[in-house]
Design an enzyme around this catalytic site. Structure first.
Site, PDB file in Angstrom:
ATOM      1  N   ASN A 186       0.858  -1.175   0.000  1.00 37.59           N
ATOM      2  CA  ASN A 186       0.000   0.000   0.000  1.00 37.59           C
ATOM      3  C   ASN A 186       0.899   1.231   0.000  1.00 37.59           C
ATOM      4  O   ASN A 186       1.819   1.331   0.821  1.00 37.59           O
ATOM      5  CB  ASN A 186      -0.897  -0.015   1.242  1.00 37.59           C
ATOM      6  CG  ASN A 186      -1.848  -1.195   1.237  1.00 37.59           C
ATOM      7  OD1 ASN A 186      -2.346  -1.591   0.193  1.00 37.59           O
ATOM      8  ND2 ASN A 186      -2.093  -1.766   2.413  1.00 37.59           N
ATOM      9  N   GLY A 239      -3.789   3.470   0.432  1.00 40.18           N
ATOM     10  CA  GLY A 239      -4.209   2.931   1.721  1.00 40.18           C
ATOM     11  C   GLY A 239      -3.077   2.716   2.706  1.00 40.18           C
ATOM     12  O   GLY A 239      -3.227   1.983   3.681  1.00 40.18           O
ATOM     13  N   GLN A 240      -1.949   3.377   2.474  1.00 39.44           N
ATOM     14  CA  GLN A 240      -0.817   3.213   3.395  1.00 39.44           C
ATOM     15  C   GLN A 240      -1.109   3.937   4.705  1.00 39.44           C
ATOM     16  O   GLN A 240      -1.458   5.116   4.699  1.00 39.44           O
ATOM     17  CB  GLN A 240       0.461   3.783   2.748  1.00 39.44           C
ATOM     18  CG  GLN A 240       1.715   3.540   3.584  1.00 39.44           C
ATOM     19  CD  GLN A 240       3.000   3.973   2.868  1.00 39.44           C
ATOM     20  OE1 GLN A 240       2.955   4.539   1.771  1.00 39.44           O
ATOM     21  NE2 GLN A 240       4.137   3.689   3.481  1.00 39.44           N
ATOM     22  N   HIS A 251       6.806  -1.161   3.637  1.00 33.93           N
ATOM     23  CA  HIS A 251       6.635  -2.544   4.097  1.00 33.93           C
ATOM     24  C   HIS A 251       5.919  -3.342   3.024  1.00 33.93           C
ATOM     25  O   HIS A 251       5.079  -2.822   2.300  1.00 33.93           O
ATOM     26  CB  HIS A 251       5.867  -2.609   5.418  1.00 33.93           C
ATOM     27  CG  HIS A 251       4.604  -1.803   5.442  1.00 33.93           C
ATOM     28  ND1 HIS A 251       4.612  -0.432   5.600  1.00 33.93           N
ATOM     29  CD2 HIS A 251       3.316  -2.162   5.305  1.00 33.93           C
ATOM     30  CE1 HIS A 251       3.367   0.013   5.565  1.00 33.93           C
ATOM     31  NE2 HIS A 251       2.547  -1.013   5.381  1.00 33.93           N
ATOM     32  N   HIS A 277       3.452  -6.463   2.632  1.00 29.27           N
ATOM     33  CA  HIS A 277       2.587  -7.448   3.291  1.00 29.27           C
ATOM     34  C   HIS A 277       2.745  -8.776   2.549  1.00 29.27           C
ATOM     35  O   HIS A 277       2.620  -8.824   1.318  1.00 29.27           O
ATOM     36  CB  HIS A 277       1.115  -7.052   3.172  1.00 29.27           C
ATOM     37  CG  HIS A 277       0.722  -5.788   3.861  1.00 29.27           C
ATOM     38  ND1 HIS A 277       0.036  -5.777   5.061  1.00 29.27           N
ATOM     39  CD2 HIS A 277       0.879  -4.487   3.505  1.00 29.27           C
ATOM     40  CE1 HIS A 277      -0.206  -4.523   5.412  1.00 29.27           C
ATOM     41  NE2 HIS A 277       0.292  -3.716   4.488  1.00 29.27           N
TER      42      HIS A 277
HETATM   43  P1  5GP Z   1      -0.491  -0.316   5.711  1.00 24.17           P
HETATM   44  O1  5GP Z   1      -1.923   0.010   6.020  1.00 24.17           O
HETATM   45  O2  5GP Z   1       0.395   0.885   5.934  1.00 24.17           O
HETATM   46  O3  5GP Z   1      -0.273  -0.968   4.391  1.00 24.17           O
HETATM   47  O4  5GP Z   1      -0.075  -1.444   6.741  1.00 24.17           O
HETATM   48  C1  5GP Z   1       0.298  -1.189   8.052  1.00 24.17           C
HETATM   49  C2  5GP Z   1       0.117  -2.487   8.779  1.00 24.17           C
HETATM   50  O5  5GP Z   1       0.849  -2.403   9.977  1.00 24.17           O
HETATM   51  C3  5GP Z   1      -1.333  -2.806   9.159  1.00 24.17           C
HETATM   52  O6  5GP Z   1      -1.703  -4.043   8.585  1.00 24.17           O
HETATM   53  C4  5GP Z   1      -1.296  -2.848  10.678  1.00 24.17           C
HETATM   54  O7  5GP Z   1      -2.117  -3.879  11.201  1.00 24.17           O
HETATM   55  C5  5GP Z   1       0.163  -3.066  10.986  1.00 24.17           C
HETATM   56  N1  5GP Z   1       0.624  -2.487  12.236  1.00 24.17           N
HETATM   57  C6  5GP Z   1       0.417  -1.216  12.658  1.00 24.17           C
HETATM   58  N2  5GP Z   1       1.029  -1.009  13.830  1.00 24.17           N
HETATM   59  C7  5GP Z   1       1.640  -2.188  14.154  1.00 24.17           C
HETATM   60  C8  5GP Z   1       2.436  -2.598  15.266  1.00 24.17           C
HETATM   61  O8  5GP Z   1       2.712  -1.849  16.203  1.00 24.17           O
HETATM   62  N3  5GP Z   1       2.889  -3.876  15.250  1.00 24.17           N
HETATM   63  C9  5GP Z   1       2.597  -4.748  14.230  1.00 24.17           C
HETATM   64  N4  5GP Z   1       3.097  -5.985  14.331  1.00 24.17           N
HETATM   65  N5  5GP Z   1       1.859  -4.384  13.157  1.00 24.17           N
HETATM   66  C10 5GP Z   1       1.384  -3.130  13.141  1.00 24.17           C
END
Ligand code: 5GP
Ligand code: ZN
Length: 115
Positions: free
Chosen positions: A88, A94-95, A101, A103
């Site tokens: 994302n 949707g980041q 990172h 997924h």
């Molecule tokens: P994004 O929405 O930026 O693509 O993904 C961020 C991801 O990080 C989300 O799936 C969320 O659940 C995960 N996440 C956010 N904070 C933490 C954290 O403190 N620890 C872990 N293990 N995952 C996290």
């Protein structure tokens, strides 16, 4: 970055369920898993998103996709059945955490298109 949650996880300042670590990359289970297998592959270096990669990051990008993804997919038992990588990127993408990172999701049948 001092206020970045993934920099803090990479530095060991916030706990995470680590599944892989080397000099440049850490991978850990997502806090809010969206599939039976859901890990985040994160460069230790703070890069905001894939849109912020520079020529200096070629080795890092290759390391993530050539070395770490296949290794983890195998170790996590999803290499044969299949899995999905998601990056994302930015607001429309949707980041929610502004530290690059990947997924890695697997262990169930994925649908298309994503929401
Ligand atoms: P994004 O929405 O930026 O693509 O993904 C961020 C991801 O990080 C989300 O799936 C969320 O659940 C995960 N996440 C956010 N904070 C933490 C954290 O403190 N620890 C872990 N293990 N995952 C996290
Ligand atoms: Zn960071």
């Amino acid at each position: 970055m001092s206020d970045c949650i993934f920099c803090k996880i990479a530095a060991g300042e916030i706990p995470a369920q680590k599944v892989f670590e080397d000099d440049s990359v850490i991978a850990f289970k997502d806090l809010s898993p969206k599939a039976p297998v859901h890990v985040l592959i994160v460069p230790k270096k703070h890069v905001q998103s894939v849109a912020h990669f520079t020529a200096d990051d070629k080795d890092l990008a290759a390391h993530i996709f050539v070395d770490v993804v296949p290794k983890l997919a195998t170790e996590l038992g999803v290499a044969d059945g299949g899995f999905r990588l998601v990056m994302n990127t930015g607001d429309d993408g949707g980041q929610t955490v502004n530290h690059l990172h990947v997924h890695l999701l697997g262990g169930r049948k994925m649908t298309w298109p994503p929401g």
